[in-house]
Design an enzyme around this catalytic site. Structure first.
Site, PDB file in Angstrom:
ATOM      1  N   GLY A  14      39.798  11.829 -31.711  1.00 15.78           N
ATOM      2  CA  GLY A  14      40.335  10.695 -30.950  1.00 15.78           C
ATOM      3  C   GLY A  14      40.024   9.375 -31.622  1.00 15.78           C
ATOM      4  O   GLY A  14      39.744   8.372 -30.962  1.00 15.78           O
ATOM      5  N   ARG A  17      42.043   5.042 -32.300  1.00 16.68           N
ATOM      6  CA  ARG A  17      41.868   3.733 -31.642  1.00 16.68           C
ATOM      7  C   ARG A  17      40.583   3.746 -30.812  1.00 16.68           C
ATOM      8  O   ARG A  17      39.874   4.745 -30.739  1.00 16.68           O
ATOM      9  CB  ARG A  17      43.074   3.451 -30.745  1.00 16.68           C
ATOM     10  CG  ARG A  17      43.141   4.388 -29.555  1.00 16.68           C
ATOM     11  CD  ARG A  17      44.362   4.128 -28.697  1.00 16.68           C
ATOM     12  NE  ARG A  17      44.223   4.787 -27.410  1.00 16.68           N
ATOM     13  CZ  ARG A  17      45.217   5.086 -26.585  1.00 16.68           C
ATOM     14  NH1 ARG A  17      46.458   4.768 -26.917  1.00 16.68           N
ATOM     15  NH2 ARG A  17      44.983   5.676 -25.427  1.00 16.68           N
ATOM     16  N   ASP A  64      45.405  18.705 -31.880  1.00 16.87           N
ATOM     17  CA  ASP A  64      45.171  18.643 -30.439  1.00 16.87           C
ATOM     18  C   ASP A  64      43.827  19.333 -30.215  1.00 16.87           C
ATOM     19  O   ASP A  64      43.714  20.550 -30.394  1.00 16.87           O
ATOM     20  CB  ASP A  64      46.303  19.381 -29.710  1.00 16.87           C
ATOM     21  CG  ASP A  64      46.070  19.454 -28.204  1.00 16.87           C
ATOM     22  OD1 ASP A  64      44.968  19.095 -27.747  1.00 16.87           O
ATOM     23  OD2 ASP A  64      46.990  19.891 -27.506  1.00 16.87           O
ATOM     24  N   VAL A  65      42.817  18.579 -29.835  1.00 14.06           N
ATOM     25  CA  VAL A  65      41.461  19.139 -29.805  1.00 14.06           C
ATOM     26  C   VAL A  65      41.315  20.327 -28.856  1.00 14.06           C
ATOM     27  O   VAL A  65      40.449  21.176 -29.047  1.00 14.06           O
ATOM     28  CB  VAL A  65      40.387  18.066 -29.458  1.00 14.06           C
ATOM     29  CG1 VAL A  65      40.302  16.996 -30.526  1.00 14.06           C
ATOM     30  CG2 VAL A  65      40.616  17.473 -28.072  1.00 14.06           C
ATOM     31  N   SER A 143      29.987   9.940 -19.854  1.00 17.58           N
ATOM     32  CA  SER A 143      30.427   8.698 -19.199  1.00 17.58           C
ATOM     33  C   SER A 143      29.548   8.461 -17.981  1.00 17.58           C
ATOM     34  O   SER A 143      29.010   9.418 -17.401  1.00 17.58           O
ATOM     35  CB  SER A 143      31.882   8.848 -18.739  1.00 17.58           C
ATOM     36  OG  SER A 143      32.240   7.829 -17.826  1.00 17.58           O
ATOM     37  N   TYR A 155      37.665  14.144 -14.197  1.00 19.07           N
ATOM     38  CA  TYR A 155      36.995  13.457 -15.313  1.00 19.07           C
ATOM     39  C   TYR A 155      35.474  13.478 -15.144  1.00 19.07           C
ATOM     40  O   TYR A 155      34.732  13.742 -16.103  1.00 19.07           O
ATOM     41  CB  TYR A 155      37.523  12.020 -15.374  1.00 19.07           C
ATOM     42  CG  TYR A 155      37.033  11.171 -16.517  1.00 19.07           C
ATOM     43  CD1 TYR A 155      37.595  11.282 -17.791  1.00 19.07           C
ATOM     44  CD2 TYR A 155      36.035  10.209 -16.326  1.00 19.07           C
ATOM     45  CE1 TYR A 155      37.166  10.466 -18.835  1.00 19.07           C
ATOM     46  CE2 TYR A 155      35.606   9.394 -17.355  1.00 19.07           C
ATOM     47  CZ  TYR A 155      36.169   9.522 -18.610  1.00 19.07           C
ATOM     48  OH  TYR A 155      35.746   8.710 -19.645  1.00 19.07           O
ATOM     49  N   ALA A 158      34.168  16.890 -15.911  1.00 12.81           N
ATOM     50  CA  ALA A 158      34.167  17.139 -17.356  1.00 12.81           C
ATOM     51  C   ALA A 158      33.016  16.388 -18.036  1.00 12.81           C
ATOM     52  O   ALA A 158      32.330  16.940 -18.905  1.00 12.81           O
ATOM     53  CB  ALA A 158      35.504  16.719 -17.961  1.00 12.81           C
ATOM     54  N   LYS A 159      32.806  15.142 -17.638  1.00 14.65           N
ATOM     55  CA  LYS A 159      31.771  14.338 -18.304  1.00 14.65           C
ATOM     56  C   LYS A 159      30.362  14.808 -17.932  1.00 14.65           C
ATOM     57  O   LYS A 159      29.435  14.714 -18.750  1.00 14.65           O
ATOM     58  CB  LYS A 159      31.958  12.856 -17.966  1.00 14.65           C
ATOM     59  CG  LYS A 159      33.220  12.231 -18.596  1.00 14.65           C
ATOM     60  CD  LYS A 159      33.323  12.499 -20.081  1.00 14.65           C
ATOM     61  CE  LYS A 159      34.260  11.561 -20.805  1.00 14.65           C
ATOM     62  NZ  LYS A 159      34.419  11.927 -22.220  1.00 14.65           N
TER      63      LYS A 159
HETATM   64  N1  NAD Z   1      36.608   3.160 -22.299  1.00 15.26           N
HETATM   65  C1  NAD Z   1      35.625   3.428 -21.474  1.00 15.26           C
HETATM   66  O1  NAD Z   1      35.264   2.602 -20.621  1.00 15.26           O
HETATM   67  C2  NAD Z   1      34.892   4.742 -21.553  1.00 15.26           C
HETATM   68  C3  NAD Z   1      33.770   4.919 -20.736  1.00 15.26           C
HETATM   69  C4  NAD Z   1      33.074   6.122 -20.783  1.00 15.26           C
HETATM   70  C5  NAD Z   1      33.488   7.141 -21.619  1.00 15.26           C
HETATM   71  N2  NAD Z   1      34.590   6.955 -22.404  1.00 15.26           N
HETATM   72  C6  NAD Z   1      34.988   8.073 -23.255  1.00 15.26           C
HETATM   73  O2  NAD Z   1      35.014   7.645 -24.602  1.00 15.26           O
HETATM   74  C7  NAD Z   1      36.009   8.387 -25.310  1.00 15.26           C
HETATM   75  C8  NAD Z   1      36.973   7.410 -25.982  1.00 15.26           C
HETATM   76  O3  NAD Z   1      37.565   6.589 -24.983  1.00 15.26           O
HETATM   77  P1  NAD Z   1      38.472   5.311 -25.305  1.00 15.26           P
HETATM   78  O4  NAD Z   1      38.223   4.342 -24.217  1.00 15.26           O
HETATM   79  O5  NAD Z   1      38.314   4.905 -26.706  1.00 15.26           O
HETATM   80  O6  NAD Z   1      39.923   5.965 -25.040  1.00 15.26           O
HETATM   81  P2  NAD Z   1      41.346   5.689 -25.715  1.00 15.26           P
HETATM   82  O7  NAD Z   1      42.340   6.211 -24.728  1.00 15.26           O
HETATM   83  O8  NAD Z   1      41.469   4.310 -26.190  1.00 15.26           O
HETATM   84  O9  NAD Z   1      41.306   6.648 -26.998  1.00 15.26           O
HETATM   85  C9  NAD Z   1      41.264   8.047 -26.862  1.00 15.26           C
HETATM   86  C10 NAD Z   1      41.846   8.668 -28.122  1.00 15.26           C
HETATM   87  O10 NAD Z   1      41.793  10.103 -27.955  1.00 15.26           O
HETATM   88  C11 NAD Z   1      43.021  10.629 -28.411  1.00 15.26           C
HETATM   89  N3  NAD Z   1      43.296  11.925 -27.779  1.00 15.26           N
HETATM   90  C12 NAD Z   1      43.615  12.156 -26.489  1.00 15.26           C
HETATM   91  N4  NAD Z   1      43.855  13.456 -26.301  1.00 15.26           N
HETATM   92  C13 NAD Z   1      43.676  14.059 -27.504  1.00 15.26           C
HETATM   93  C14 NAD Z   1      43.786  15.402 -27.952  1.00 15.26           C
HETATM   94  N5  NAD Z   1      44.141  16.391 -27.106  1.00 15.26           N
HETATM   95  N6  NAD Z   1      43.537  15.675 -29.245  1.00 15.26           N
HETATM   96  C15 NAD Z   1      43.200  14.688 -30.115  1.00 15.26           C
HETATM   97  N7  NAD Z   1      43.092  13.388 -29.751  1.00 15.26           N
HETATM   98  C16 NAD Z   1      43.324  13.088 -28.457  1.00 15.26           C
HETATM   99  C17 NAD Z   1      44.060   9.565 -28.030  1.00 15.26           C
HETATM  100  O11 NAD Z   1      45.280   9.745 -28.747  1.00 15.26           O
HETATM  101  C18 NAD Z   1      43.314   8.292 -28.356  1.00 15.26           C
HETATM  102  O12 NAD Z   1      43.515   7.878 -29.693  1.00 15.26           O
HETATM  103  C19 NAD Z   1      36.677   9.295 -24.284  1.00 15.26           C
HETATM  104  O13 NAD Z   1      36.069  10.563 -24.315  1.00 15.26           O
HETATM  105  C20 NAD Z   1      36.364   8.614 -22.981  1.00 15.26           C
HETATM  106  O14 NAD Z   1      36.415   9.512 -21.900  1.00 15.26           O
HETATM  107  C21 NAD Z   1      35.299   5.793 -22.388  1.00 15.26           C
END
Ligand code: NAD
Length: 254
Positions: A14, A17, A64-65, A143, A155, A158-159
């Site tokens: 992922g 971005r 796709d993970v 998270s 979610y 999962a977390k």
């Molecule tokens: N943003 C927050 O506030 C926050 C808080 C706690 C945890 N997180 C966790 O941090 C991680 C990153 O979050 P983010 O905010 O950068 O999200 P984001 O949506 O900006 O980026 C997620 C990336 O994962 C990719 N992705 C989604 N499904 C996929 C798949 N099946 N295979 C491969 N790639 C896939 C997307 O294309 C995207 O590029 C996630 O696990 C999220 O749950 C985020």
């Protein structure tokens, strides 16, 4: 630092971005070559360019993970083209937020498939490589939602599951000199939190203001805040820290 021994090969899922991109760039700055894994190869271009800009090698890997064949092929390709991977950051994630009354099986399965099955599949593929290398680092993205959050039964399950997964892998892989840890971010400014604002029908600024009002340090988190915590776990010198969950939330939250 990755560079303390030979250059390490890191896989960040992922990483097109958001937090994943910041992690890929930070690990490159610390001396890792980085496989940038995401759903669409072209979306990885910016991160790949930044890793190369930091003086390291990079590879865009479309995968796709949550798909077993895709995960297997992705890790094999990294090993072939970048070298044996020994660092894995299971970061890919999605949201399918709904209250229990309207949550569908598809919402549930989609979230479990990416976060939990994805982390499981990539970690299982990495195992053979860290065993041979007798060294490795796995960091999973949990998270603060693991502690409970309205509209996120899928979610948060999962977390929270990823925290158990982390602790068990720490027990199983420690004998190979592998540490397994989790970071649990709070509110981080990314496309994911932007999409949350959209689904709540409010602006991103309104959501951020609401979040910041309960964050002790008085600001929203940035992807680099999370990357910094992950860099600590990946560091060669962090080898006696394993099975831990580090909240990166501007306050305790655990
Ligand atoms: N943003 C927050 O506030 C926050 C808080 C706690 C945890 N997180 C966790 O941090 C991680 C990153 O979050 P983010 O905010 O950068 O999200 P984001 O949506 O900006 O980026 C997620 C990336 O994962 C990719 N992705 C989604 N499904 C996929 C798949 N099946 N295979 C491969 N790639 C896939 C997307 O294309 C995207 O590029 C996630 O696990 C999220 O749950 C985020």
């Amino acid at each position: 630092m990755c560079a303390a021994r030979d250059p390490k090969v890191a896989i960040v899922t992922g990483a097109a971005r958001g937090i994943g991109a910041a992690v890929a760039i930070r690990l490159a700055q610390d001396g890792c070559d980085v496989a940038v894994v995401d759903l669409v190869k072209e979306s990885c271009e910016g991160t790949v360019a930044a890793v190369i800009g930091a003086g390291r090698r990079a590879l865009a890997v479309e995968a796709d993970v949550g798909d077993e064949d895709s995960a297997r092929a992705a890790v094999a390709r990294v090993a072939d083209e970048l070298g044996r991977p020994t660092v894995l950051v299971n970061n890919a994630g999605i949201l399918r937020d709904r209250m229990l009354s309207t949550m569908t099986v598809a919402d549930w399965d989609a979230v479990m498939g990416v976060h939990l099955r994805g982390a499981f599949l990539f970690s299982r593929e990495l195992r053979a490589h860290v065993k041979v290398a007798n060294w490795g680092r796995i960091v999973n993205l949990s998270s603060t939602s693991a502690l409970g959050n309205l509209g996120q039964a899928n979610y948060s399950a999962a977390k929270a599951g990823l925290q158990g997964f982390t602790k068990t892998l720490a027990l199983e892989l420690g004998r190979f000199n592998v540490t397994v840890n989790a970071v649990a971010p709070g509110f981080i400014q990314t496309e994911m939190t932007r999409s949350t604002a959209e689904s709540l029908g409010i602006t991103f600024e309104q959501l951020r203001e609401r979040a910041v009002s309960s964050i002790p340090v008085g600001r929203a988190g940035e992807p680099q805040d999370v990357a910094n915590a992950i860099a600590f776990f990946v560091d060669e010198r962090s080898g006696f820290v394993s099975g831990q969950v580090l909240y990166v939330a501007g306050g305790p939250r655990n």
